[in-house]
Design an enzyme around this catalytic site. Structure first.
Site: not given
Ligand code: GRF
Length: 202
Positions: A17, A112
């Site tokens: 992300n 989330h």
């Molecule tokens: C995501 O699915 C987010 O919604 C949750 O943790 C995950 C993180 O994924 N809070 P990344 O580290 O961004 O790949």
């Protein structure tokens, strides 16, 4: 708000992300300055992603502090000179305590992987899949003192088809996250700028 709003992204792991956000900053679709990537985990892959985008990084391990308060006070000391407008949580697997919450009221945003209030906490995608749900989704919200309980900013549904595996569902949810998070952050920033201009008219 002078210039581009400044944000710090907090992670604990992969940081996909963070990468999606950084890519939209590069294209200009998300008009923020990425002031910092913070990780509580020294091995978080997201730290490497930040280096590729030339985003400054900070890593502090909670285990090196006596309690959550002293840990967060150390983070805060590093954040204060950055004059951040927002803290963006992206897979940061810790509760934000009063020290940071009170320093950044209504300025800490989380993503989330479920349609909150359904499936808060860890392993939300696996839980929704195992429960045989027909849909799940993504929620972006301001944090409060609870676990994934703060005011909701945006939600998007993801259909779970009979053909989905847990892995394919995870991929579908993450694809939505990577599109939605930068987009919603930009909307929040535009709203803030709007209210700033309104206030500064008189
Ligand atoms: C995501 O699915 C987010 O919604 C949750 O943790 C995950 C993180 O994924 N809070 P990344 O580290 O961004 O790949």
């Amino acid at each position: 708000m002078r210039g581009k709003p400044k944000i710090a992204v907090f992670i604990s792991g992969n940081g996909s992300n963070f990468q999606a956000i950084a890519e939209q900053v590069v294209t200009g679709a998300l008009a923020v300055e990425l002031s910092l990537l913070f990780s509580d985990q020294p091995e978080a892959y997201g730290l490497k992603r930040a280096e590729k985008f030339s985003v400054p990084t900070l890593q502090l391990s909670p285990g090196d502090f006596t309690n959550r308060q002293t840990y967060e006070e150390a983070i805060l000391k590093k954040l204060q000179p950055l004059e951040l407008d927002f803290i963006v949580l992206a897979g940061y697997l810790r509760i934000i305590g009063p020290t940071l919450r009170e320093a950044y009221p209504q300025k800490i945003i989380n993503i989330h992987p479920s349609l909150l209030p359904a499936y808060p906490g860890l392993n939300s995608i696996a839980k929704a899949f195992a429960a045989g749900e027909e849909e799940t989704g993504v929620t972006i919200h301001y944090i409060d003192e609870g676990v994934d309980t703060g005011p909701i900013i945006a939600q998007e549904k993801v259909v779970i088809s009979p053909k989905d595996s847990e892995a394919s569902l995870m991929e579908k949810v993450q694809q939505v996250e990577h599109r939605l998070y930068p987009q919603v952050l930009q909307e929040i920033i535009l709203k803030q700028k709007g209210s700033y201009h309104e206030k500064s008219v008189d």
